[in-house]
Structure formats: structure tokens, C-alpha cells
Design a protein around this motif. Structure first.
Motif, short mmCIF file in Angstrom:
data_model
loop_
_atom_site.label_atom_id
_atom_site.label_comp_id
_atom_site.label_asym_id
_atom_site.label_seq_id
_atom_site.Cartn_x
_atom_site.Cartn_y
_atom_site.Cartn_z
N LEU A 22 -0.88 5.33 9.22
CA LEU A 22 0.23 5.99 9.34
C LEU A 22 1.45 4.94 8.71
CD1 LEU A 22 0.60 6.65 13.19
CD2 LEU A 22 -0.11 8.04 11.29
N HIS A 23 1.83 5.31 7.58
CA HIS A 23 2.72 4.57 6.44
C HIS A 23 4.11 4.29 7.02
CE1 HIS A 23 6.23 5.83 4.09
NE2 HIS A 23 5.88 7.03 4.37
N CYS A 24 4.95 3.49 6.88
CA CYS A 24 6.09 2.94 7.56
C CYS A 24 6.02 3.28 9.09
CB CYS A 24 7.23 3.82 6.69
SG CYS A 24 8.93 3.12 7.50
N THR A 51 6.14 -1.71 0.93
CA THR A 51 7.54 -1.83 1.06
C THR A 51 8.25 -0.41 0.95
OG1 THR A 51 7.36 -1.33 -1.42
CG2 THR A 51 7.34 -3.77 -0.91
N ASP A 52 7.51 0.84 0.78
CA ASP A 52 8.01 2.10 0.33
C ASP A 52 9.33 1.86 -0.38
OD1 ASP A 52 8.27 4.76 0.68
OD2 ASP A 52 9.04 4.72 2.86
N CYS A 53 9.08 1.17 -1.47
CA CYS A 53 10.10 0.86 -2.35
C CYS A 53 10.33 2.09 -3.16
CB CYS A 53 9.92 -0.44 -3.30
SG CYS A 53 8.49 -0.22 -4.22
N ASN A 90 0.81 -1.39 -0.17
CA ASN A 90 0.03 -0.01 0.15
C ASN A 90 0.92 1.31 0.07
OD1 ASN A 90 -1.20 1.50 2.74
ND2 ASN A 90 0.14 0.00 3.02
N HIS A 91 2.14 1.20 -0.30
CA HIS A 91 2.96 2.49 -0.24
C HIS A 91 4.40 2.13 -1.15
CE1 HIS A 91 4.10 6.52 1.23
NE2 HIS A 91 5.22 6.04 1.06
N ALA A 92 4.17 2.63 -2.52
CA ALA A 92 5.49 2.18 -3.36
C ALA A 92 5.72 3.53 -4.18
CB ALA A 92 4.96 1.00 -4.21
N GLY A 106 -1.68 11.18 -0.38
CA GLY A 106 -0.53 10.93 0.28
C GLY A 106 0.69 10.88 -0.33
N GLU A 107 1.92 11.06 0.09
CA GLU A 107 2.19 10.95 1.49
C GLU A 107 2.36 12.61 2.03
OE1 GLU A 107 6.14 9.20 2.47
OE2 GLU A 107 6.27 9.00 0.54
N THR A 108 1.68 12.65 3.00
CA THR A 108 1.83 14.01 3.74
C THR A 108 2.01 13.82 5.24
OG1 THR A 108 0.73 16.33 4.46
CG2 THR A 108 -0.83 14.06 4.39
N ILE A 167 -0.13 9.01 5.99
CA ILE A 167 0.86 9.90 6.75
C ILE A 167 2.22 9.51 7.07
CG2 ILE A 167 1.10 10.95 9.35
CD1 ILE A 167 -1.77 11.17 9.39
N HIS A 168 3.22 10.43 6.52
CA HIS A 168 4.41 9.97 6.91
C HIS A 168 4.77 10.69 8.33
CE1 HIS A 168 9.03 10.37 5.43
NE2 HIS A 168 8.85 11.32 6.42
N ASP A 169 5.42 9.88 9.06
CA ASP A 169 5.89 10.35 10.36
C ASP A 169 7.15 9.98 10.64
OD1 ASP A 169 6.06 10.54 13.16
OD2 ASP A 169 4.82 8.90 13.55
N LEU A 203 1.91 16.40 -1.66
CA LEU A 203 2.99 17.15 -1.45
C LEU A 203 3.77 16.64 -0.33
CD1 LEU A 203 2.07 20.65 -2.43
CD2 LEU A 203 3.04 18.85 -3.91
N HIS A 204 5.02 16.02 -0.30
CA HIS A 204 5.93 15.46 0.79
C HIS A 204 5.98 16.36 1.91
CE1 HIS A 204 8.70 13.23 3.11
NE2 HIS A 204 8.26 12.10 2.20
N PRO A 205 5.95 16.19 3.20
CA PRO A 205 6.36 16.81 4.04
C PRO A 205 7.68 17.70 4.01
CG PRO A 205 6.00 14.84 5.11
CD PRO A 205 5.56 14.73 3.87
ZN LIG Z 1 7.29 8.31 3.87
#
Ligand SMILES: [Zn+2]
Ligand SMILES: [Zn+2]
Length: 336
Positions: A232-234, A282-284, A77-79, A170-172, A207-209, A136-138
């Protein structure tokens, strides 16, 4: 054992223990110099650094061998499939053929700026196993704010959010590791903009935390209208944060980091996470699971991470996969 995807002529033969064919330089993988179609990494797109983030040492650029296939499919769910890594430019279809051969039904392609969000939307239009997230990424938002281009960029994200196959914003989020205190106000403003957009459109938020647990929880807690699902991703918290997520019904998406040797607090979190709130990613091409840390990562490696997750929870692998797939459809809708 050879696992063959039999649904069409694009059948991919993947042998556990060997690098999948699409990831071998000079074989069925594509030439990195060739012109890319909408489903490949853009020729002018980002390339992952050949150096380790922390140590600065050279990474191994070989993809990891294929893990054993999963008995029940899950979704990564996050690549970030617009990123190129290793010595091969792998297309979205090649990534997802390999993933499918190992029991991964597809992936959410996540945006971090306008270009990557456009890539996610275009790739999801071409490839039914891919869905898109846009944002847009944090770490990106404060830079845009300083340049004076944040408003235009966010307005483009709001347009993209209406595109077909967009299943999340995402990801924010918040990243205090890369963004200093002087830029945090812009980061918080962007996080709130994205939360409001997700709530308004009825889309889940990813969410990127990073090093910002307390403030992520605080922002979410004082937001009037939260999106229909919070992921909450990763997930990088400990058991205490997992307890908060359990109480609030926030999803915890576990990445390859849960396999890292020094990640016992994360495994403690996974062990107590409400089964209905567990996702996998994976956040690959980043965060390749142990023992392949530092090598390129790809959606097929969710199979490796899922196995470790089942061990940590003392769960039967097929049952955990089934639960994770169910949770995935609860958040993003049916996967077809
Ligand atoms: Zn992230
Ligand atoms: Zn990411």
C-alpha cells in the motif's frame, strides 16, 4: 558536515541544512529548456502545478535543505522522477547521487500511464540505482476507458512488464477522491487487470488507495491469486487498517504524509505496524514532509521521513533503516 559520495568522479557534495547543489537554479542543476536524455525529465513531460492542491495558493518552488544523512541506506520505493518541479530540471542520476550522499541507495520509479511507464523502464536501464514499476493509474484508467484506448494502453503495460529492471506493477488501485462514482466501474476493472498481471508475472503490486480503504481491502480479499507482495503505497490508513495489513502480510509504505501535523492516525498506524512490513517512500515531487509541505520533493528527503518514523516507533534509527532495507529487498529483490 559535508557528505561526499566518493565512488566516482560524479561525487556529489551535499551539506545538511543547505539545498543540495543539483537543486539550485543556475548551478550544477540542468537548464529546464535544454534537451533531455533518457535519464532526465522529458522536455514535454509533466510539470507539477505551482499551486497547492487544496488551497490553490502559490507554492514555494525551492527544494528543502538536505537532512542529516542516514546511518544505513534505505530505498525510496515510490518516486515520480519524470515530473518536473521547482525551477530546475533534475536528472535521475542527479537525484540519485544526492539521495545516495544522504543514505538512500536508490528508488523505484513508478509509472502512472504509458509514457511514464516507458520513462521508468528507460531510466532503470541507464541507472543501476533505479528500478521500474509500470501501470495505469486509477485516475488515468477510467479516462482511457472512455476514450476507448484503455485496452491498447494496458496491452503496452503488459509488454513493458517483461522489460529488464521492472520490479513491480504500479501504481494501480482505487482513488475515490479524484474519480467520481460514474467512473468507478472502470477503475475497479483496471485494478483487477493489474492485480492479475502482477500475479501472472510474479511481480509485487504497488497500490494507490485514496479515500478507498474498504474497497481496496475488499478487492484484495476476493482476488483468487494475489501478487507475491502487496504494497500500500503512501499508506494513508489508521491503526485499524494497519492491523489488517499486519494480519494479511501487506506492506505499508510510509511517505512524507506521516510527518504532517494532522496525521496522528497515520502515526498510530506506523506505531503498531509489523516491523517486517514497513517501507518508506517520497512519492516525489509530491507530499514533501513537514515543515516543507508544498515545496518540491525528491528522493533525498526519505532521510527526513525515516528520522521521524524512528521517533514515532521509538526505534533506533540505524536499526529501523536496516529493517526497512531488508523489507525492500524482500519485496523487490536485491538492490545493486
Ligand atoms: Zn499514488
Ligand atoms: Zn505516486
Amino acid at each position: 558536515m559535508v557528505v561526499t559520495r566518493s565512488s566516482d568522479q560524479l561525487a556529489t557534495e551535499v551539506t545538511p541544512g543547505q539545498i543540495p547543489p543539483a537543486y539550485l537554479p543556475g548551478e550544477t542543476g540542468s537548464d529546464p529548456q535544454s534537451a533531455r536524455s533518457a535519464d532526465g525529465p522529458p522536455a514535454d513531460g509533466p510539470v507539477r502545478s505551482e499551486r497547492e492542491e487544496n488551497s490553490g495558493s502559490r507554492r514555494r518552488l525551492e527544494y528543502p535543505p538536505a537532512p542529516q544523512p542516514l546511518p544505513v541506506p534505505v530505498v525510496d520505493n515510490h518516486a515520480h522522477l519524470d515530473f518536473r518541479d521547482g525551477q530546475v530540471a533534475v536528472t535521475v542520476t542527479e537525484h540519485l547521487d544526492t539521495a545516495q550522499a544522504l543514505g538512500a541507495a536508490g528508488a523505484v520509479l513508478v509509472g502512472y500511464d504509458v509514457a511514464s511507464s516507458e520513462f521508468s523502464v528507460a531510466a532503470a536501464a541507464d541507472e543501476p540505482r533505479a528500478k521500474a514499476a509500470v501501470a495505469l493509474h486509477p485516475n488515468e484508467a477510467p479516462v482511457l476507458a472512455e476514450e476507448g484506448t484503455y485496452d491498447a494502453a494496458f496491452s503496452r503495460i503488459t509488454e513493458l512488464a517483461s522489460a529488464e529492471h521492472v520490479v513491480a506493477i504500479g501504481e494501480t488501485g482505487l482513488d475515490y477522491f479524484r474519480t467520481g462514482e460514474d467512473r468507478r466501474a472502470a477503475q475497479h476493472a483496471s485494478f483487477r487487470d493489474h492485480l492479475a498481471l502482477a500475479a501472472e508475472r510474479g511481480l509485487p503490486v504497488q497500490i494507490h488507495d485514496r479515500d478507498a480503504h474498504t474497497d481496496v481491502v475488499n478487492v484484495l480479499s476476493d482476488t483468487n491469486q494475489l501478487p507475491p507482495a502487496v504494497v500500500l503505497h503512501c499508506f494513508s490508513g489508521d491503526a485499524e487498517l494497519a492491523r489488517i495489513c499486519n494480519e494479511r502480510g501487506w506492506y505499508m509504505s510510509f511517505a512524507g504524509t506521516v510527518t504532517f501535523k494532522n496525521a496522528q492516525p497515520l502515526r498510530d498506524a506506523l506505531a503498531i505496524a509489523d516491523p517486517q512490513l514497513i517501507l518508506v517512500e517520497t512519492d516525489c515531487p509530491f507530499l514533501t514532509p513537514h515543515p516543507y509541505r508544498g515545496q518540491p520533493n525528491a528522493p533525498y528527503m526519505v532521510a527526513h521521513t525515516m528520522r521521524l518514523m524512528a521517533e514515532v516507533r521509538a526505534a533506533e534509527l540505524g536499526q529501523l533503516c536496516q529493517q526497512v532495507m531488508f523489507n525492500t529487498t524482500q519485496v523487490y529483490g536485491e538492490w545493486t
